[in-house]
Design a protein around this motif. Structure first.
Motif, PDB file in Angstrom:
ATOM      1  N   ARG A  93      -0.086  -1.438   1.050  1.00  7.79           N
ATOM      2  CA  ARG A  93       0.739  -1.196  -0.138  1.00  7.79           C
ATOM      3  C   ARG A  93       1.029   0.300  -0.308  1.00  7.79           C
ATOM      4  O   ARG A  93       2.148   0.699  -0.661  1.00  7.79           O
ATOM      5  CB  ARG A  93       0.047  -1.751  -1.379  1.00  7.79           C
ATOM      6  CG  ARG A  93       0.120  -3.259  -1.508  1.00  7.79           C
ATOM      7  CD  ARG A  93      -0.163  -3.700  -2.937  1.00  7.79           C
ATOM      8  NE  ARG A  93       0.082  -5.118  -3.102  1.00  7.79           N
ATOM      9  CZ  ARG A  93      -0.829  -6.068  -2.931  1.00  7.79           C
ATOM     10  NH1 ARG A  93      -2.069  -5.722  -2.565  1.00  7.79           N
ATOM     11  NH2 ARG A  93      -0.529  -7.337  -3.097  1.00  7.79           N
ATOM     12  N   ILE A  94       0.011   1.123  -0.073  1.00  6.09           N
ATOM     13  CA  ILE A  94       0.216   2.567  -0.165  1.00  6.09           C
ATOM     14  C   ILE A  94       1.222   3.029   0.884  1.00  6.09           C
ATOM     15  O   ILE A  94       2.102   3.863   0.621  1.00  6.09           O
ATOM     16  CB  ILE A  94      -1.133   3.304  -0.008  1.00  6.09           C
ATOM     17  CG1 ILE A  94      -2.046   3.000  -1.194  1.00  6.09           C
ATOM     18  CG2 ILE A  94      -0.906   4.813   0.114  1.00  6.09           C
ATOM     19  CD1 ILE A  94      -3.443   3.550  -1.049  1.00  6.09           C
ATOM     20  N   ALA A  95       1.120   2.456   2.092  1.00  6.67           N
ATOM     21  CA  ALA A  95       2.059   2.821   3.159  1.00  6.67           C
ATOM     22  C   ALA A  95       3.485   2.413   2.800  1.00  6.67           C
ATOM     23  O   ALA A  95       4.440   3.166   3.048  1.00  6.67           O
ATOM     24  CB  ALA A  95       1.628   2.160   4.466  1.00  6.67           C
ATOM     25  N   SER A 127      -9.396  -3.463   1.363  1.00  6.68           N
ATOM     26  CA  SER A 127      -8.914  -2.098   1.612  1.00  6.68           C
ATOM     27  C   SER A 127      -7.704  -2.078   2.550  1.00  6.68           C
ATOM     28  O   SER A 127      -6.837  -1.217   2.434  1.00  6.68           O
ATOM     29  CB  SER A 127     -10.050  -1.254   2.205  1.00  6.68           C
ATOM     30  OG  SER A 127     -10.542  -1.848   3.397  1.00  6.68           O
ATOM     31  N   ILE A 128      -7.642  -3.049   3.464  1.00 10.11           N
ATOM     32  CA  ILE A 128      -6.492  -3.086   4.375  1.00 10.11           C
ATOM     33  C   ILE A 128      -5.211  -3.386   3.606  1.00 10.11           C
ATOM     34  O   ILE A 128      -4.171  -2.741   3.813  1.00 10.11           O
ATOM     35  CB  ILE A 128      -6.730  -4.135   5.480  1.00 10.11           C
ATOM     36  CG1 ILE A 128      -7.932  -3.750   6.328  1.00 10.11           C
ATOM     37  CG2 ILE A 128      -5.484  -4.277   6.354  1.00 10.11           C
ATOM     38  CD1 ILE A 128      -8.274  -4.758   7.401  1.00 10.11           C
ATOM     39  N   THR A 129      -5.259  -4.363   2.699  1.00  7.20           N
ATOM     40  CA  THR A 129      -4.087  -4.693   1.883  1.00  7.20           C
ATOM     41  C   THR A 129      -3.692  -3.504   1.010  1.00  7.20           C
ATOM     42  O   THR A 129      -2.497  -3.197   0.843  1.00  7.20           O
ATOM     43  CB  THR A 129      -4.377  -5.918   1.007  1.00  7.20           C
ATOM     44  OG1 THR A 129      -4.834  -6.982   1.826  1.00  7.20           O
ATOM     45  CG2 THR A 129      -3.130  -6.342   0.263  1.00  7.20           C
TER      46      THR A 129
END
Length: 552
Positions: A343-345, A337-339
């Protein structure tokens, strides 16, 4: 018909048509901007208008027809113009560029066709391009040397003026070379000695011996400066020796020193070949000279240099950071979820308004990072900032952050297209993961990296809003590159073609004179962007051909 729609053929034609219309629109806009901008440098015909003024007297107006428009008679009558009752419903009025700015209220004047009694092509009229006050239109009446008129026949005035102007231009060139060369070096060295002395004083290391040594160096430079100053004043006096006497449209005789004249030409006496040569000469001066008269005259070379230099510096900064971030996200980061959040950021960063990046660059790079650098490394220059002020480095870093998402996304897409069998084969042959990345993966992904760089350059070259906060200025006295150590001065402010367009188009005190320069500069900016993109595309194609064998 239903089968035809289901086959998808109509959608193919619609897509192709939409792409074609878009290309035609873009190409048409490019041609329009180029035509409006480049036609400005063509030597226009100069006319002599015999005008009927309100008191019944006649006056003479000399100038170029800059623009023509149709005006309804009712509009003119409502504006207070009389004597139009028997005129047609629509009348023409002309915008005349008359120059001679110091002798007239406006160097652009609208005249109505009903006010013109006669129009003739002004034979032997001369257009003078000057260092200030724009162009001057008139007839050569004589040439003076040290205030004394020369006895020259009328048919030899142009040849004599051309020779003497060439001499004056050579003297001005020597003066400019002296100011930007030796005198500029001496001023730079004197400032360096002053800062060195203050630094030693702040550190408590300024001994009497060192102070005398620095004082001796400063006095030696001062003596060199005085000698060069004498030479400089001598050039200026020699340039003021010759002057030309010109009769303007009112019959007034005006004496102009040749030191204030950059060029002159007779547009009405030119052949087609001479006009073409003059057009190329004017275009060359536009791209190679400095601006004048609040950017409404002269050229745009500092803006061209600043744009290209800043974009190249930005490309050098953004490419390694974008590639490293993409490699980490794709090759090393865990699929969690961090990755996914990162990517969304990154994708969301691409949609942030550019002015927000400018505010961030001003607050973080200029005030925090630049201010800290000044306190650590340049305390002797304080309170005058060195890096704690907007400059080309902070502009490049700000645009690097702005375009970083583009490079990351493009590089990740290129990495994802590389077959996993190539990585596995490399590892099976004994290569480490880092060797596989360096020798196999990154070379194959290099076309995608160049694609991201092309998109980044295209966006960065046209950005203006963030640059207004972090480095760009209306007029930069010096370029970021010169002959003084360390040669690249990343702390300096710079000029930019995009900001130049904004300044000339919206901040100019002379709107009519600035309008063609807006088109010319816009065409030049698009040309620079296309040139940078073509260079990057050429590199990408070469890389694609070079590593094509790895795909098989």
């Amino acid at each position: 018909m239903g089968k035809w729609f289901k086959s998808g053929t109509p959608w193919i034609w619609m897509t192709g048509g939409a792409v074609s219309l878009s290309l035609i629109a873009v190409l048409g806009l490019f041609i329009l901007i180029g035509w409006r901008g480049l036609s400005f440098f063509w030597p226009a015909t100069v006319y002599e208008f015999s005008m009927q003024v309100e008191d019944g007297h006649q006056s003479t107006l000399i100038g170029e027809i800059y623009d023509t428009e149709h005006v309804l008679k009712e509009q003119l009558i409502s504006a207070g113009i009389k004597g139009l009752e028997n005129k047609p419903d629509s009348l023409d009025r002309f915008l005349i560029k008359i120059g001679n700015r110091e002798y007239v209220d406006l160097d652009f004047q609208w005249i109505l066709e009903t006010s013109i009694k006669s129009t003739t092509v002004a034979d032997n009229i001369v257009v003078f391009e000057r260092t200030k006050n724009g162009n001057f239109y008139g007839y050569i009446d004589g040439i003076k040397v040290n205030g004394q008129a020369l006895d020259i026949k009328p048919n030899g005035l142009v040849r004599e003026l051309s020779e003497r102007l060439e001499r004056a231009l050579a003297l001005r060139s020597k003066e400019d070379d002296l100011l930007s060369g030796e005198i500029g070096r001496i001023n730079y060295e004197l400032e360096r000695i002053r800062l060195q002395e203050r630094k030693l004083q702040l550190d408590g290391k300024l001994t009497d011996k060192k102070q005398l040594e620095l004082k001796g160096q400063s006095e030696q430079l001062q003596n060199e400066y005085l000698a060069l100053e004498t030479e400089l004043f001598d050039y200026r006096e020699q340039a003021k020796r010759d002057s030309v006497v010109v009769k303007d449209m009112t019959g007034r005789l005006v004496t102009m020193p040749l030191s204030y004249i950059l060029d002159f030409y007779q547009p009405n006496n030119m052949t087609l070949t001479q006009k073409i040569g003059h057009w190329f000469h004017q275009v060359y001066k536009f791209v190679s000279s400095d601006p004048r008269e609040a950017n409404t005259e002269g050229g745009v070379f500092p803006a061209i240099f600043g744009t290209v230099f800043m974009v190249m510096l930005m490309a050098v900064i953004v490419t390694p950071f974008g590639v490293i971030a993409a490699i980490y996200l794709h090759e090393y980061a865990a699929k969690n979820s961090i990755t996914k959040f990162i990517r969304i950021a990154v994708i969301n960063l691409a949609g942030v308004p550019s002015i927000v990046y400018g505010v961030f660059g001003l607050g973080f790079f200029v005030y925090i990072l630049g201010g800290s650098i000044d306190q650590l490394f340049y305390p002797e220059a304080l309170p005058a900032p060195t890096f704690g002020s907007p400059g080309v480095l902070w502009s490049a870093l700000t645009l690097a952050i702005l375009t970083l998402p583009v490079v990351i996304v493009s590089t990740e897409e290129g990495l994802s297209r590389i077959p996993s069998t190539l990585r596995e084969g490399s590892l099976a042959l004994g290569a480490t993961k880092s060797e596989t990345l360096w020798r196999i993966v990154i070379p194959m992904a290099s076309p995608a990296i160049m694609t991201g760089l092309i998109l980044a350059v295209a966006r960065a070259a046209g950005e203006v809003a963030p640059l207004m906060l972090v480095g760009v200025v209306k007029m930069a006295p010096t370029l970021p590159l010169d002959g003084n150590f360390p040669y690249l001065h990343l702390d300096r402010k710079f000029m930019h073609l995009g900001f130049h367009i904004y300044d000339v188009g919206f901040q100019s005190p002379n709107v009519e004179a600035a309008r063609p320069l807006v088109y010319a500069t816009s065409f030049l900016l698009v040309t620079v962007i296309i040139g940078l993109n073509l260079a990057a595309i050429s590199i990408r194609n070469n890389l694609r051909e070079k590593y094509r064998s790895l795909e098989h």
